[in-house]
Design an enzyme around this catalytic site. Structure first.
Site, short mmCIF file in Angstrom:
data_model
loop_
_atom_site.label_atom_id
_atom_site.label_comp_id
_atom_site.label_asym_id
_atom_site.label_seq_id
_atom_site.Cartn_x
_atom_site.Cartn_y
_atom_site.Cartn_z
CD GLU A 33 47.01 80.55 55.21
OE1 GLU A 33 45.86 80.50 55.68
OE2 GLU A 33 47.30 81.19 54.18
NE ARG B 23 49.05 75.28 54.91
CZ ARG B 23 48.27 76.21 54.35
NH1 ARG B 23 48.58 76.70 53.16
NH2 ARG B 23 47.19 76.65 54.97
#
Length: 205
Positions: A59, A104
């Site tokens: 990710e 993130r």
């Protein structure tokens, strides 16, 4: 060798963190007003402003290798627009699994208008204490990236820290590219608390 100026700036960051954390504990009823002072000094003199976190997955590639990386994360007493900024790489609670953590990049905060590429979706504005997070790997589909395109806006309260440094291997490591303002604020913390040898000992790869 850390300079005297850096040490003073670092101690100022410790002061800010200890004060904010003690006030937060008082506001939430965890300590009484008589205990605020003791709590402040205990926090100021004990522990660090950072912790190590292991992250693995595609990710956040190429910022963090898919094979995994040991991260140096700065603790945040509270996540608000005065402490975290758009562009920062953060560690946050997984909205779909509270005992798990995600890494993130903060893409938008309260007040931002979110416009979808899909014309069927109506634009909307992020409400107070909401944020939008994205994975760095733009080759992944939303379901694979597991970010706000999948689970929507998340609470700023779910953010527990900002990533300062990543060790991928013993010879491949370096600072994380965050917002310019955050990098300036974090520099004394990084200079004082970064211990690559310690990170290498804790590395799982």
């Amino acid at each position: 060798m850390v300079s005297h100026t850096t040490w003073l700036r670092y101690l100022a960051r410790r002061f800010e963190y200890s004060l904010a954390l003690s006030y937060k504990s008082y506001e939430h009823g965890k300590i009484t007003n008589r205990e605020v002072g003791d709590n402040f000094w205990k926090t100021f003199f004990q522990g660090k402003l950072t912790f190590l976190h292991w992250n693995k997955g595609e990710e956040m590639a190429p910022t963090i290798a898919a094979e995994g990386g040991t991260l140096l994360v700065r603790k945040l007493p509270a996540a608000d627009p005065q402490r975290v900024y758009v562009g920062d790489v953060v560690v946050m609670k997984d909205p779909e699994k509270s005992d798990n953590y995600l890494v993130r990049r903060l893409a938008a905060i309260e007040g931002y208008e979110m416009v979808s590429k899909d014309e069927k979706d109506e634009p909307f504005v992020l409400e107070k204490d909401q944020c939008w997070v994205l994975a760095d790997n733009d080759k992944l589909k939303p379901k694979e990236a597991k970010d706000s395109r999948l689970f929507g806006p998340v609470s700023m309260d779910d953010i527990i820290g900002r990533v300062l440094y990543c060790l991928r291997t013993a010879v491949d490591h370096g600072p994380i590219q965050n917002s310019q303002f955050s990098m300036q604020k974090d520099l004394p913390v990084l200079e004082v608390e970064l211990d690559v040898d310690e990170m290498a000992k804790n590395h799982k790869a």
